[in-house]
Scaffold this motif. Structure first.
Motif, PDB file in Angstrom:
ATOM      1  N   GLN A  24       1.054  -1.242  -0.187  1.00 36.02           N
ATOM      2  CA  GLN A  24      -0.218  -0.337   0.114  1.00 36.02           C
ATOM      3  C   GLN A  24       0.779   1.028  -0.015  1.00 36.02           C
ATOM      4  OE1 GLN A  24      -2.670   0.403   3.432  1.00 36.02           O
ATOM      5  NE2 GLN A  24      -3.705   1.887   1.880  1.00 36.02           N
ATOM      6  N   VAL A  25       1.655   1.375   0.899  1.00 33.18           N
ATOM      7  CA  VAL A  25       2.734   2.350   0.900  1.00 33.18           C
ATOM      8  C   VAL A  25       3.635   2.733  -0.540  1.00 33.18           C
ATOM      9  CG1 VAL A  25       4.741   3.258   1.629  1.00 33.18           C
ATOM     10  CG2 VAL A  25       2.814   2.369   3.495  1.00 33.18           C
ATOM     11  N   LEU A  26       4.295   1.461  -1.043  1.00 32.28           N
ATOM     12  CA  LEU A  26       4.730   1.564  -2.454  1.00 32.28           C
ATOM     13  C   LEU A  26       3.789   2.080  -3.634  1.00 32.28           C
ATOM     14  CD1 LEU A  26       6.936  -1.701  -2.706  1.00 32.28           C
ATOM     15  CD2 LEU A  26       7.057   0.701  -2.193  1.00 32.28           C
ATOM     16  N   GLY A  27       2.703   2.314  -2.976  1.00 28.42           N
ATOM     17  CA  GLY A  27       1.622   2.885  -4.491  1.00 28.42           C
ATOM     18  C   GLY A  27       1.230   3.405  -4.121  1.00 28.42           C
ATOM     19  N   TYR A  28       1.390   4.247  -2.774  1.00 27.68           N
ATOM     20  CA  TYR A  28       1.111   5.501  -3.278  1.00 27.68           C
ATOM     21  C   TYR A  28       2.241   6.492  -3.223  1.00 27.68           C
ATOM     22  CZ  TYR A  28      -2.840   5.064   0.339  1.00 27.68           C
ATOM     23  OH  TYR A  28      -3.842   4.238   0.546  1.00 27.68           O
ATOM     24  N   LEU A  29       3.426   5.532  -3.066  1.00 29.21           N
ATOM     25  CA  LEU A  29       4.750   6.321  -3.509  1.00 29.21           C
ATOM     26  C   LEU A  29       4.360   6.442  -4.767  1.00 29.21           C
ATOM     27  CD1 LEU A  29       7.291   4.820  -1.067  1.00 29.21           C
ATOM     28  CD2 LEU A  29       6.603   7.415  -1.164  1.00 29.21           C
ATOM     29  N   ALA A  30       4.340   5.650  -5.731  1.00 31.90           N
ATOM     30  CA  ALA A  30       4.176   5.034  -6.906  1.00 31.90           C
ATOM     31  C   ALA A  30       3.437   6.686  -7.721  1.00 31.90           C
ATOM     32  CB  ALA A  30       3.556   3.673  -7.430  1.00 31.90           C
ATOM     33  N   TRP A  31       2.131   6.827  -7.206  1.00 30.43           N
ATOM     34  CA  TRP A  31       1.217   7.383  -7.203  1.00 30.43           C
ATOM     35  C   TRP A  31       1.773   9.217  -7.566  1.00 30.43           C
ATOM     36  CZ3 TRP A  31      -2.461   7.656 -11.092  1.00 30.43           C
ATOM     37  CH2 TRP A  31      -3.107   6.149 -10.933  1.00 30.43           C
ATOM     38  N   LEU A  32       2.508   9.327  -6.144  1.00 26.12           N
ATOM     39  CA  LEU A  32       3.345  10.556  -5.659  1.00 26.12           C
ATOM     40  C   LEU A  32       4.305  10.915  -7.320  1.00 26.12           C
ATOM     41  CD1 LEU A  32       3.119  10.153  -1.848  1.00 26.12           C
ATOM     42  CD2 LEU A  32       2.519  11.702  -2.990  1.00 26.12           C
ATOM     43  N   VAL A  33       5.153   9.828  -7.272  1.00 28.52           N
ATOM     44  CA  VAL A  33       6.695   9.827  -8.140  1.00 28.52           C
ATOM     45  C   VAL A  33       5.489  10.646  -9.840  1.00 28.52           C
ATOM     46  CG1 VAL A  33       7.577   8.154  -9.493  1.00 28.52           C
ATOM     47  CG2 VAL A  33       7.964   8.377  -6.985  1.00 28.52           C
ATOM     48  N   THR A  34       4.679   9.872  -9.869  1.00 27.69           N
ATOM     49  CA  THR A  34       3.555  10.247 -11.587  1.00 27.69           C
ATOM     50  C   THR A  34       3.165  11.348 -10.878  1.00 27.69           C
ATOM     51  OG1 THR A  34       3.373   7.750 -11.903  1.00 27.69           O
ATOM     52  CG2 THR A  34       2.430   9.890 -12.392  1.00 27.69           C
ATOM     53  N   ALA A  35       2.733  12.194 -10.033  1.00 28.47           N
ATOM     54  CA  ALA A  35       2.170  13.390  -9.975  1.00 28.47           C
ATOM     55  C   ALA A  35       3.522  14.297 -10.207  1.00 28.47           C
ATOM     56  CB  ALA A  35       1.673  13.806  -8.564  1.00 28.47           C
ATOM     57  N   ALA A  36       4.451  14.337  -9.617  1.00 27.61           N
ATOM     58  CA  ALA A  36       5.512  14.878  -9.254  1.00 27.61           C
ATOM     59  C   ALA A  36       6.323  14.831 -10.330  1.00 27.61           C
ATOM     60  CB  ALA A  36       6.085  14.139  -7.754  1.00 27.61           C
ATOM     61  N   GLY A  37       6.342  14.136 -11.429  1.00 26.52           N
ATOM     62  CA  GLY A  37       6.661  13.898 -12.661  1.00 26.52           C
ATOM     63  C   GLY A  37       6.289  15.228 -14.028  1.00 26.52           C
ATOM     64  N   VAL A  38       4.645  14.422 -13.860  1.00 25.49           N
ATOM     65  CA  VAL A  38       3.369  15.518 -14.532  1.00 25.49           C
ATOM     66  C   VAL A  38       3.922  17.314 -13.635  1.00 25.49           C
ATOM     67  CG1 VAL A  38       1.256  16.232 -15.021  1.00 25.49           C
ATOM     68  CG2 VAL A  38       2.335  13.521 -14.798  1.00 25.49           C
ATOM     69  N   ALA A  39       4.273  17.755 -12.539  1.00 24.76           N
ATOM     70  CA  ALA A  39       3.923  18.356 -12.203  1.00 24.76           C
ATOM     71  C   ALA A  39       5.574  19.603 -13.016  1.00 24.76           C
ATOM     72  CB  ALA A  39       4.431  18.529 -10.334  1.00 24.76           C
ATOM     73  N   GLY A  40       6.676  17.887 -12.671  1.00 26.06           N
ATOM     74  CA  GLY A  40       8.230  19.130 -13.011  1.00 26.06           C
ATOM     75  C   GLY A  40       7.816  19.037 -14.729  1.00 26.06           C
ATOM     76  N   LEU A  41       7.126  18.360 -14.694  1.00 29.54           N
ATOM     77  CA  LEU A  41       7.112  18.611 -16.530  1.00 29.54           C
ATOM     78  C   LEU A  41       6.382  20.393 -16.649  1.00 29.54           C
ATOM     79  CD1 LEU A  41       6.665  15.064 -18.637  1.00 29.54           C
ATOM     80  CD2 LEU A  41       9.030  16.764 -18.383  1.00 29.54           C
ATOM     81  N   LEU A  42       5.100  19.946 -16.106  1.00 30.22           N
ATOM     82  CA  LEU A  42       4.394  21.707 -16.179  1.00 30.22           C
ATOM     83  C   LEU A  42       4.801  22.757 -15.842  1.00 30.22           C
ATOM     84  CD1 LEU A  42       0.508  19.930 -15.372  1.00 30.22           C
ATOM     85  CD2 LEU A  42       1.466  21.073 -17.469  1.00 30.22           C
ATOM     86  N   ILE A  43       5.285  22.261 -14.530  1.00 30.68           N
ATOM     87  CA  ILE A  43       5.868  23.705 -14.591  1.00 30.68           C
ATOM     88  C   ILE A  43       7.788  24.242 -15.297  1.00 30.68           C
ATOM     89  CG2 ILE A  43       8.362  24.275 -12.654  1.00 30.68           C
ATOM     90  CD1 ILE A  43       6.525  22.928 -10.249  1.00 30.68           C
ATOM     91  N   VAL A  44       7.948  23.252 -15.701  1.00 29.31           N
ATOM     92  CA  VAL A  44       9.920  23.864 -16.799  1.00 29.31           C
ATOM     93  C   VAL A  44       8.340  24.003 -18.397  1.00 29.31           C
ATOM     94  CG1 VAL A  44      11.188  21.949 -18.008  1.00 29.31           C
ATOM     95  CG2 VAL A  44      11.282  21.793 -16.160  1.00 29.31           C
ATOM     96  N   GLY A  45       7.459  23.884 -18.530  1.00 32.51           N
ATOM     97  CA  GLY A  45       6.737  24.061 -19.195  1.00 32.51           C
ATOM     98  C   GLY A  45       6.193  25.144 -19.917  1.00 32.51           C
ATOM     99  N   SER A  46       6.063  25.673 -18.259  1.00 27.30           N
ATOM    100  CA  SER A  46       5.164  26.934 -18.037  1.00 27.30           C
ATOM    101  C   SER A  46       6.886  28.036 -17.775  1.00 27.30           C
ATOM    102  CB  SER A  46       4.745  26.954 -17.273  1.00 27.30           C
ATOM    103  OG  SER A  46       5.559  26.450 -15.612  1.00 27.30           O
ATOM    104  N   ARG A  47       7.893  27.771 -17.010  1.00 25.70           N
ATOM    105  CA  ARG A  47       8.824  28.792 -17.104  1.00 25.70           C
ATOM    106  C   ARG A  47       9.373  28.714 -18.576  1.00 25.70           C
ATOM    107  NH1 ARG A  47      13.119  26.673 -13.698  1.00 25.70           N
ATOM    108  NH2 ARG A  47      13.936  28.798 -14.663  1.00 25.70           N
TER     109      ARG A  47
END
Length: 94
Positions: A24-47
Motif C-alpha cells: 500500500q505504501v509503495l502504491g502511494y509512492l508510485a502515485w506521488l512519483v507520477t504526480a511529481a513527474g507531471v508537475a515537473g514537466l508542467l513547471i518546466v513548460g510554463s517557465r
C-alpha cells in the motif's frame, strides 16, 4: 524424482498479510512519483513559455532532461527491484 531440484524451482511466496502494508505504501509512492513527474514537466513548460513570451533566451533542455530522467527512474524502480531479486529482501519472516 529429485526433491532438491523440485524445491529449488518453487518460488517462495510470502503470505498476503505480510506485505499488505508495504504494498500500500509503495502504491502511494508510485502515485506521488507520477504526480511529481507531471508537475515537473508542467513547471518546466510554463517557465519556458514565460521566457519565450518575455523574449528571454534560456536553455530549458537540461531541465526537461532532468525531469524526464527522474520520471524514467521512478517508473523503472519497481521492475528493477523485481529483476534484481530484491523483492524477498524485505521479508524477514522465514
Amino acid at each position: 524424482m529429485n526433491v532438491g531440484l523440485t524445491l529449488a524451482t518453487l518460488a517462495y511466496e510470502p503470505p498476503p498479510d505480510t506485505t499488505k502494508g508495504l504494498n500500500q505504501v509503495l502504491g502511494y509512492l508510485a502515485w506521488l512519483v507520477t504526480a511529481a513527474g507531471v508537475a515537473g514537466l508542467l513547471i518546466v513548460g510554463s517557465r519556458m513559455a514565460v521566457a519565450l513570451k518575455t523574449g528571454d533566451a534560456e536553455e530549458h533542455v537540461r531541465e526537461y532532461l532532468i525531469v524526464l530522467v527522474a520520471c524514467v527512474i521512478g517508473a523503472c524502480a519497481g521492475p528493477l527491484v523485481e529483476f534484481l531479486g530484491l523483492v524477498g529482501f524485505w521479508n524477514t519472516e522465514k
